[in-house]
Scaffold this motif. Sequence first.
Motif, PDB file in Angstrom:
ATOM      1  N   PHE A  57      -9.184 -11.336  -1.149  1.00  0.00           N
ATOM      2  CA  PHE A  57      -8.221 -11.158  -2.242  1.00  0.00           C
ATOM      3  C   PHE A  57      -8.123  -9.694  -2.677  1.00  0.00           C
ATOM      4  N   GLY A  58      -8.451  -8.792  -1.740  1.00  0.00           N
ATOM      5  CA  GLY A  58      -8.303  -7.372  -2.007  1.00  0.00           C
ATOM      6  C   GLY A  58      -8.889  -6.543  -0.885  1.00  0.00           C
ATOM      7  N   LEU A  59      -8.833  -5.228  -1.052  1.00  0.00           N
ATOM      8  CA  LEU A  59      -9.396  -4.293  -0.081  1.00  0.00           C
ATOM      9  C   LEU A  59     -10.315  -3.316  -0.793  1.00  0.00           C
ATOM     10  N   SER A  60     -11.253  -2.743  -0.039  1.00  0.00           N
ATOM     11  CA  SER A  60     -12.178  -1.750  -0.579  1.00  0.00           C
ATOM     12  C   SER A  60     -11.946  -0.419   0.127  1.00  0.00           C
ATOM     13  N   LEU A  61     -11.840   0.658  -0.659  1.00  0.00           N
ATOM     14  CA  LEU A  61     -11.657   2.000  -0.120  1.00  0.00           C
ATOM     15  C   LEU A  61     -12.783   2.900  -0.612  1.00  0.00           C
ATOM     16  N   ASP A  62     -13.242   3.798   0.254  1.00  0.00           N
ATOM     17  CA  ASP A  62     -14.237   4.798  -0.139  1.00  0.00           C
ATOM     18  C   ASP A  62     -13.497   6.027  -0.652  1.00  0.00           C
ATOM     19  N   LEU A  63     -13.871   6.497  -1.834  1.00  0.00           N
ATOM     20  CA  LEU A  63     -13.152   7.601  -2.469  1.00  0.00           C
ATOM     21  C   LEU A  63     -13.088   8.830  -1.564  1.00  0.00           C
ATOM     22  N   GLU A  64     -14.197   9.127  -0.867  1.00  0.00           N
ATOM     23  CA  GLU A  64     -14.227  10.315  -0.010  1.00  0.00           C
ATOM     24  C   GLU A  64     -13.266  10.201   1.172  1.00  0.00           C
ATOM     25  N   ASP A  65     -12.943   8.971   1.559  1.00  0.00           N
ATOM     26  CA  ASP A  65     -12.084   8.764   2.728  1.00  0.00           C
ATOM     27  C   ASP A  65     -10.638   8.446   2.362  1.00  0.00           C
ATOM     28  N   VAL A  66     -10.327   8.422   1.064  1.00  0.00           N
ATOM     29  CA  VAL A  66      -8.968   8.076   0.647  1.00  0.00           C
ATOM     30  C   VAL A  66      -7.997   9.199   1.015  1.00  0.00           C
ATOM     31  N   THR A  67      -6.940   8.821   1.717  1.00  0.00           N
ATOM     32  CA  THR A  67      -5.842   9.739   2.026  1.00  0.00           C
ATOM     33  C   THR A  67      -4.552   9.105   1.517  1.00  0.00           C
ATOM     34  N   GLU A  68      -3.484   9.870   1.537  1.00  0.00           N
ATOM     35  CA  GLU A  68      -2.202   9.310   1.116  1.00  0.00           C
ATOM     36  C   GLU A  68      -1.813   8.128   1.999  1.00  0.00           C
ATOM     37  N   ALA A  69      -2.083   8.256   3.288  1.00  0.00           N
ATOM     38  CA  ALA A  69      -1.723   7.180   4.223  1.00  0.00           C
ATOM     39  C   ALA A  69      -2.560   5.927   3.976  1.00  0.00           C
ATOM     40  N   SER A  70      -3.892   6.094   3.817  1.00  0.00           N
ATOM     41  CA  SER A  70      -4.761   4.923   3.643  1.00  0.00           C
ATOM     42  C   SER A  70      -4.483   4.218   2.322  1.00  0.00           C
ATOM     43  N   LEU A  71      -4.209   4.981   1.262  1.00  0.00           N
ATOM     44  CA  LEU A  71      -3.912   4.376  -0.035  1.00  0.00           C
ATOM     45  C   LEU A  71      -2.577   3.645   0.003  1.00  0.00           C
ATOM     46  N   HIS A  72      -1.568   4.272   0.597  1.00  0.00           N
ATOM     47  CA  HIS A  72      -0.245   3.641   0.685  1.00  0.00           C
ATOM     48  C   HIS A  72      -0.314   2.363   1.517  1.00  0.00           C
ATOM     49  N   ASN A  73      -1.046   2.419   2.628  1.00  0.00           N
ATOM     50  CA  ASN A  73      -1.183   1.236   3.487  1.00  0.00           C
ATOM     51  C   ASN A  73      -1.916   0.107   2.764  1.00  0.00           C
ATOM     52  N   ALA A  74      -2.938   0.468   1.985  1.00  0.00           N
ATOM     53  CA  ALA A  74      -3.700  -0.548   1.251  1.00  0.00           C
ATOM     54  C   ALA A  74      -2.820  -1.237   0.209  1.00  0.00           C
ATOM     55  N   ILE A  75      -2.018  -0.459  -0.518  1.00  0.00           N
ATOM     56  CA  ILE A  75      -1.123  -1.037  -1.526  1.00  0.00           C
ATOM     57  C   ILE A  75      -0.115  -1.973  -0.866  1.00  0.00           C
ATOM     58  N   THR A  76       0.474  -1.520   0.234  1.00  0.00           N
ATOM     59  CA  THR A  76       1.457  -2.340   0.956  1.00  0.00           C
ATOM     60  C   THR A  76       0.833  -3.638   1.445  1.00  0.00           C
ATOM     61  N   GLU A  77      -0.406  -3.549   1.938  1.00  0.00           N
ATOM     62  CA  GLU A  77      -1.091  -4.725   2.480  1.00  0.00           C
ATOM     63  C   GLU A  77      -1.415  -5.740   1.389  1.00  0.00           C
ATOM     64  N   VAL A  78      -1.996  -5.275   0.279  1.00  0.00           N
ATOM     65  CA  VAL A  78      -2.469  -6.204  -0.756  1.00  0.00           C
ATOM     66  C   VAL A  78      -1.309  -6.836  -1.521  1.00  0.00           C
ATOM     67  N   MET A  79      -0.123  -6.274  -1.417  1.00  0.00           N
ATOM     68  CA  MET A  79       1.046  -6.889  -2.041  1.00  0.00           C
ATOM     69  C   MET A  79       1.506  -8.153  -1.305  1.00  0.00           C
ATOM     70  N   LYS A  80       0.938  -8.418  -0.132  1.00  0.00           N
ATOM     71  CA  LYS A  80       1.322  -9.612   0.627  1.00  0.00           C
ATOM     72  C   LYS A  80       0.852 -10.876  -0.099  1.00  0.00           C
ATOM     73  N   PRO A  81       1.621 -11.961  -0.022  1.00  0.00           N
ATOM     74  CA  PRO A  81       1.308 -13.191  -0.780  1.00  0.00           C
ATOM     75  C   PRO A  81      -0.064 -13.784  -0.491  1.00  0.00           C
ATOM     76  N   LYS A  82      -0.613 -13.572   0.711  1.00  0.00           N
ATOM     77  CA  LYS A  82      -1.875 -14.226   1.070  1.00  0.00           C
ATOM     78  C   LYS A  82      -3.027 -13.796   0.165  1.00  0.00           C
ATOM     79  N   TYR A  83      -2.969 -12.571  -0.358  1.00  0.00           N
ATOM     80  CA  TYR A  83      -4.053 -12.090  -1.216  1.00  0.00           C
ATOM     81  C   TYR A  83      -4.075 -12.836  -2.550  1.00  0.00           C
ATOM     82  N   ARG A  84      -2.902 -13.118  -3.092  1.00  0.00           N
ATOM     83  CA  ARG A  84      -2.848 -13.891  -4.336  1.00  0.00           C
ATOM     84  C   ARG A  84      -3.245 -15.350  -4.082  1.00  0.00           C
ATOM     85  N   GLU A  85      -2.874 -15.884  -2.937  1.00  0.00           N
ATOM     86  CA  GLU A  85      -3.277 -17.255  -2.593  1.00  0.00           C
ATOM     87  C   GLU A  85      -4.798 -17.351  -2.463  1.00  0.00           C
TER      88      GLU A  85
END
Length: 509
Positions: free
Chosen positions: A397-425
């Motif tokens: 029901f979510g994703l975990s990111l390491d602050l040191e490894d966060v990039t614009e691409a990884s953060l944007h991809n994580a937001i896009t992914e977790v917005m999918k309905p399966k995470y709320r289900e």
Amino acid sequence: MVKILFLVAFTASIVTQLESANILGIFYYPSYSHQIVYQRLVKDLANRGHHLTILTADKMDSKHPNISEIYMESSYEGNINFVESRKSGGLKLFYDLLMAHFKRSELQMENPKVKDLIINHKNYHFDVILLEYLFKSHFIHFGELYNCPIIGISAIGVGIPVHELMGNQVNPLIHSEIMFPYQHGRMKFKERVSSFIYYFATKFFLQPIFEYVGWEQAKKMFILKNSSVTAQELEDRVDLVFVNTNPLLDYVRPITPNTIQLGFMHVETPKPIIGELKEYLDSSQNGIIYMSLGSNVKSKDLTPETKTIFLNVFRKLSYDVLWKFEDDRLANKSDNVKISKWLPQTDLLAHPNVKLFITQGGLMSLEESIDREMPMIGIPFLLDQYQNTLKVQEEGFGLSLDLEDVTEASLHNAITEVMKPKYRENIKRFKKLVYDEPMTSREKAVFWTEYVIRNKGAKNLKYPGRLLPFYQKCGLDVIATIILTVYSFSKLLSYLRNSVKSNKKLKIL
């Protein structure tokens, strides 16, 4: 009929008075998210007629006639910067926390009302002490002063020293310390090595220093009835420990009956949001991403580079972003980003327009998110947050990111992914599991508190092997004896065999 009702009410009031107890609560750690857990239990006990004296690092949200509050206003002095401390690694953070604890304790003990409880302890009586017990604390000396049992309580999971004290299974190769993001029972070889080294470094180096310094500090602060009392005798007054972690959010481990697992203690029905914030939430067209790093970690302390990454990603999103940010201004923020120094998080997460929660992974934030069925992106900073966010990702029901490894691409991809309905289900499914219990955590905590009061302790629930020294628990003395016996026996056989051979040679000659 009126007379009967009056008699029933009068009888009930007498019974309540007869059963009411005097309880001392000591909640010293300066974190509002922790304190709110303790406040819920305190109010529940007060509502049942018990009288409570509370030493607290945060003022109670409301007054109650059965609660006497001692606010230790100096508790937040000397708090560490968790954004900076996390860069130094686990042992350094552990050391910083302990040093801050010693300094804080001295300041808290200077409170005149706290001093009065110590110096004039003969003027008071308590049936039980509720003591915050994330790790061992020299506030435990209050148990000796008032000759009463202690119930330890932690708003999050407890460390290995507390598990050892209660007799729970402690094996660093299976269960790592709470600040490590390792899957219990499924650790890789490198992780097991790291967990093993950390365990021995804390047990045989940091922990003895902590206990020695704490003991010397406590001797200056407390007037003990028995000056020869040992640390082990004091710790033996802790009959139960309340751990505010649901077994499904924490990793399942063998525990003894005197370890009471709770969870979701502070979560209540959301209150209506009013005013400007309500207008903002209601007016969002595409939904809102809510971001908060909790009460201990401050977003304003993030590096400029990290803030820029978040702002650049938020700028590209069609969603509105509501960010708990502890400063008046945030440079270069886009129009879709709104900042506020404080927000009613538990109520806000229940709003239908909020679609995603970006969190540091604190336990209380996780519990609120699960109760409100809100998918998460976790960015952990300290202590249990690493395991919490790992669990969020494991349960889907979510994703975990390491602050040191966060990039614009990884953060944007994580937001896009977790917005999918399966995470709320998935979070809806998980919510059903954690609430499928015979009684609520608050009911359970009240029951066991009153159990200790009724029975003047709970020593009958203690595991007898908890006090065994390390070498006996691991069977090192038995193993050494067996090896020595086998070695001695083999040497004896060898000697006898050589003697027989020598005698045969002599006879032949």
